[in-house]
Motif scaffolding. Sequence first.
Motif, mmCIF file in Angstrom:
data_model
loop_
_atom_site.group_PDB
_atom_site.id
_atom_site.type_symbol
_atom_site.label_atom_id
_atom_site.label_comp_id
_atom_site.label_asym_id
_atom_site.label_seq_id
_atom_site.Cartn_x
_atom_site.Cartn_y
_atom_site.Cartn_z
ATOM 1 N N ASN A 1 0.791 -1.168 -0.059
ATOM 2 C CA ASN A 1 -0.346 0.425 0.298
ATOM 3 C C ASN A 1 0.771 1.077 -0.156
ATOM 4 O OD1 ASN A 1 -2.393 1.089 -0.509
ATOM 5 N ND2 ASN A 1 -2.444 2.022 2.577
ATOM 6 N N THR A 2 2.337 1.425 0.585
ATOM 7 C CA THR A 2 3.270 2.633 0.923
ATOM 8 C C THR A 2 3.401 2.700 -0.245
ATOM 9 O OG1 THR A 2 3.443 1.388 3.208
ATOM 10 C CG2 THR A 2 4.904 3.025 2.016
ATOM 11 N N LEU A 3 3.958 1.630 -1.233
ATOM 12 C CA LEU A 3 4.247 1.244 -2.210
ATOM 13 C C LEU A 3 3.291 2.400 -3.320
ATOM 14 C CD1 LEU A 3 6.600 -1.307 -3.418
ATOM 15 C CD2 LEU A 3 5.199 -0.237 -5.342
ATOM 16 N N LEU A 4 2.083 1.365 -3.302
ATOM 17 C CA LEU A 4 0.655 2.355 -4.231
ATOM 18 C C LEU A 4 1.184 4.061 -3.911
ATOM 19 C CD1 LEU A 4 -1.693 -0.418 -4.818
ATOM 20 C CD2 LEU A 4 -0.294 0.496 -6.545
ATOM 21 N N MET A 5 0.770 4.093 -2.750
ATOM 22 C CA MET A 5 0.570 5.055 -2.058
ATOM 23 C C MET A 5 1.271 6.599 -3.044
ATOM 24 S SD MET A 5 -2.524 5.454 -0.971
ATOM 25 C CE MET A 5 -2.842 6.818 0.077
ATOM 26 N N GLU A 6 3.119 5.947 -3.438
ATOM 27 C CA GLU A 6 3.704 6.595 -2.979
ATOM 28 C C GLU A 6 4.426 7.141 -4.466
ATOM 29 O OE1 GLU A 6 6.904 6.163 -0.835
ATOM 30 O OE2 GLU A 6 6.193 6.404 1.002
ATOM 31 N N ALA A 7 3.583 6.128 -5.487
ATOM 32 C CA ALA A 7 3.590 6.802 -6.967
ATOM 33 C C ALA A 7 3.008 7.872 -7.567
ATOM 34 C CB ALA A 7 3.227 4.959 -6.987
ATOM 35 N N PRO A 8 3.431 8.666 -8.047
ATOM 36 C CA PRO A 8 2.539 9.580 -8.414
ATOM 37 C C PRO A 8 1.606 8.969 -10.068
ATOM 38 C CG PRO A 8 4.552 9.418 -9.101
ATOM 39 C CD PRO A 8 4.662 9.096 -8.302
ATOM 40 N N ASN A 9 0.810 9.994 -10.427
ATOM 41 C CA ASN A 9 0.189 9.735 -11.443
ATOM 42 C C ASN A 9 0.569 9.124 -12.829
ATOM 43 O OD1 ASN A 9 -2.881 8.639 -12.810
ATOM 44 N ND2 ASN A 9 -3.813 11.421 -12.073
ATOM 45 N N LEU A 10 -0.457 8.692 -13.695
ATOM 46 C CA LEU A 10 0.474 8.807 -15.095
ATOM 47 C C LEU A 10 -0.134 9.533 -15.368
ATOM 48 C CD1 LEU A 10 -1.305 4.949 -15.825
ATOM 49 C CD2 LEU A 10 1.118 5.437 -15.172
ATOM 50 N N LEU A 11 1.169 10.010 -16.516
ATOM 51 C CA LEU A 11 0.452 11.358 -17.321
ATOM 52 C C LEU A 11 -0.027 11.412 -18.547
ATOM 53 C CD1 LEU A 11 4.044 12.812 -16.877
ATOM 54 C CD2 LEU A 11 2.745 13.707 -16.205
ATOM 55 N N ASP A 12 -1.188 12.387 -19.268
ATOM 56 C CA ASP A 12 -1.438 11.917 -20.051
ATOM 57 C C ASP A 12 -0.705 12.387 -21.301
ATOM 58 O OD1 ASP A 12 -4.131 11.933 -21.753
ATOM 59 O OD2 ASP A 12 -3.288 14.554 -22.243
ATOM 60 N N GLU A 13 -1.311 11.755 -22.189
ATOM 61 C CA GLU A 13 0.520 11.445 -23.128
ATOM 62 C C GLU A 13 0.444 13.383 -24.631
ATOM 63 O OE1 GLU A 13 -0.640 9.072 -26.348
ATOM 64 O OE2 GLU A 13 -0.978 7.166 -24.933
ATOM 65 N N SER A 14 -0.960 13.859 -24.041
ATOM 66 C CA SER A 14 -0.896 15.362 -24.105
ATOM 67 C C SER A 14 1.268 15.885 -23.920
ATOM 68 C CB SER A 14 -1.203 16.735 -23.856
ATOM 69 O OG SER A 14 -2.074 15.916 -23.506
ATOM 70 N N VAL A 15 1.196 15.733 -22.974
ATOM 71 C CA VAL A 15 2.144 16.613 -21.942
ATOM 72 C C VAL A 15 3.229 16.445 -22.601
ATOM 73 C CG1 VAL A 15 3.300 16.405 -19.320
ATOM 74 C CG2 VAL A 15 0.991 15.881 -19.484
ATOM 75 N N PRO A 16 3.864 17.496 -22.336
ATOM 76 C CA PRO A 16 5.080 17.488 -23.464
ATOM 77 C C PRO A 16 6.922 17.160 -22.204
ATOM 78 C CG PRO A 16 4.585 19.562 -22.529
ATOM 79 C CD PRO A 16 3.411 19.068 -22.274
ATOM 80 N N ASP A 17 7.616 16.384 -22.775
ATOM 81 C CA ASP A 17 8.147 15.868 -21.856
ATOM 82 C C ASP A 17 9.496 16.349 -21.854
ATOM 83 O OD1 ASP A 17 8.037 12.965 -21.415
ATOM 84 O OD2 ASP A 17 8.611 12.935 -24.225
ATOM 85 N N GLY A 18 9.691 16.786 -20.151
ATOM 86 C CA GLY A 18 10.871 17.833 -19.843
ATOM 87 C C GLY A 18 11.268 17.506 -18.111
ATOM 88 N N LYS A 19 12.367 18.423 -17.851
ATOM 89 C CA LYS A 19 13.236 18.116 -16.620
ATOM 90 C C LYS A 19 12.111 19.352 -15.994
ATOM 91 C CE LYS A 19 17.220 17.707 -14.707
ATOM 92 N NZ LYS A 19 17.706 19.253 -14.385
ATOM 93 N N ASP A 20 12.437 20.094 -15.826
ATOM 94 C CA ASP A 20 12.090 21.286 -15.205
ATOM 95 C C ASP A 20 10.394 22.369 -15.366
ATOM 96 O OD1 ASP A 20 13.760 23.177 -16.625
ATOM 97 O OD2 ASP A 20 14.910 22.310 -14.725
ATOM 98 N N GLU A 21 11.050 23.494 -14.908
ATOM 99 C CA GLU A 21 9.653 24.455 -15.626
ATOM 100 C C GLU A 21 10.193 25.013 -16.712
ATOM 101 O OE1 GLU A 21 11.670 24.661 -12.494
ATOM 102 O OE2 GLU A 21 11.932 26.572 -12.245
ATOM 103 N N THR A 22 11.781 25.126 -16.771
ATOM 104 C CA THR A 22 12.068 25.796 -18.410
ATOM 105 C C THR A 22 11.586 25.073 -19.488
ATOM 106 O OG1 THR A 22 13.586 24.362 -18.055
ATOM 107 C CG2 THR A 22 14.261 26.389 -17.438
ATOM 108 N N CYS A 23 11.000 23.488 -19.158
ATOM 109 C CA CYS A 23 10.502 23.713 -20.575
ATOM 110 C C CYS A 23 9.429 22.881 -20.377
ATOM 111 C CB CYS A 23 10.726 21.646 -20.376
ATOM 112 S SG CYS A 23 13.107 21.138 -19.889
#
Length: 426
Positions: free
Chosen positions: A97-119
């Motif tokens: 459960n901890t493992l599941l609760m600590e995993a973030p949501n899946l990203l939508d395909e339309s989200v652009p790739d990038g490391k940080d806010e500069t992208c």
Amino acid sequence: MLDPKLLRNDLDKVITNLARRGFDFPAKEYKALELSRKKLQVRAEDLRADRNAQSKVIGKAKAAGEDIAPLLQNAEKLGVDLDSVDTELNQLQVELNTLLMEAPNLLDESVPDGKDETCNQEERRWGDIVDLNFNALDHVDLAEALNMLDSAKATKISGARFTVLYKDLARLQRALIQFMLDLHTTEHGYTEVYVPYIVNANSLFGTGQLPKFADDLFALKGEQDFYLIPTAEVPVTNLFQDSILDSDSMPQSFVAHTPCFRSEAGSYGKDTRGLIRQHQFEKVELVHVVKPEDSWATLELLVTHAESVLKQLELPYRVVTLCSGDTGFGAAKTYDLEVWLPSQKAYREISSCSNFLDFQARRMQARWRNKSSGKNEHVHTLNGSGVAAGRALVAILENGQQSDGSIALPSILHQYMGGQETIPAK
RNA sequence: GGAGAAGUGGCUGAGUGGUCGAAAGCGCUCCCCUGCUAAGGGAGUAAGGGUCAAAAGCCCUUCGAGGGUUCGAAUCCCUCCUUCUCCGCCA
């Protein structure tokens, strides 16, 4: 929370998707835990079924006046076995459960790739950036010159990252809040709601702030399970925790004004000046609970609602799509609204609008009855700032400043300021 | 804060150790009957989870929450939470 079925059936998809965020899903650990879980759970349930059957036999035998001593012995052994399997299973389930609760949501395909806010990807801009042909001040200098802002006093009575507002500036914040609430209720169809500013841990698990982001929260001292809300998203979305909505009663949309409390751990040295990053700030929040098929269209709508605040306030802004590395833990996709700040010659975040899909709904067991399938399914939740009042205050001061030190107020706010059109220079 | 009462399915409400996941009624769904309406008859109707590719089936869990006693707990014991009534206090 991610769908456990998806993890079992298409783990690779999850790994690949989460990697775009820079999140390394512990697949090996998960697989091992899941394998043991399956074995142990089946065993525990078998033992329980046996015991239930045995108990029934004992009940009947006793009723018939037979000797039940030998039966008892057998049943007792089952109980002992079950206890040890249960203990092991419980521990496993906590880990899973901890493992599941600590995993973030899946990203939508339309989200652009990038490391940080500069992208982050700019979608559109609105409004003319006025080239101030005098020595433009930032909001702190402006407000202090007017004697309407005092950080030193706030530091004395509370600490760093608090502020005290006086007179027109305090009233302007109140005016902003009233204006935003009125706009969303009368023109955008939101239901106004007033909610607690203190919530329990369960609610914070529901919206995703816990367990990972405890450091960002203010927890009340003592044994009690109380936290100050970091955003109205928490109490408002949790209105739907553990409930099943009628399909006729959807969609629902709420607007709430609350103060927000954030510890801002990890942001030392960032935005230390002024009102941009405070431990306590005012925000008007928009929350939607919708059928899954409607959530993407609702996200677009939600952004236009937040935009209309800035348009009516005559503040130049742009809309950006957050890149994969900058998208928040629970969001599948986020649009930020960034308002122009002349002092920084930059756009700064003033609203964040996200589609969480069923991520929060699964955590808080928020469901709806799907008439066509006859099944209870998770709802989709969205929220967005509409907008952050503290930062709007900053933007109005800086964009409305005149060469004489007075502040021209957006015309929509005049009625909320008792007819006042400017904050006059001192 | 003090005293008392109570928490059971969508709702009302029965159930004080064993075929109880739970009587009965209401509501809801489907079917039948009925010229319409009214009424009537029948069947179904909690959630979560496991096993399975999936369905069916089978199994597990859940009677406010958590612990305990017991072969077995809605039922007995302990702790907590919530609600209601009365008193006190209070914005």
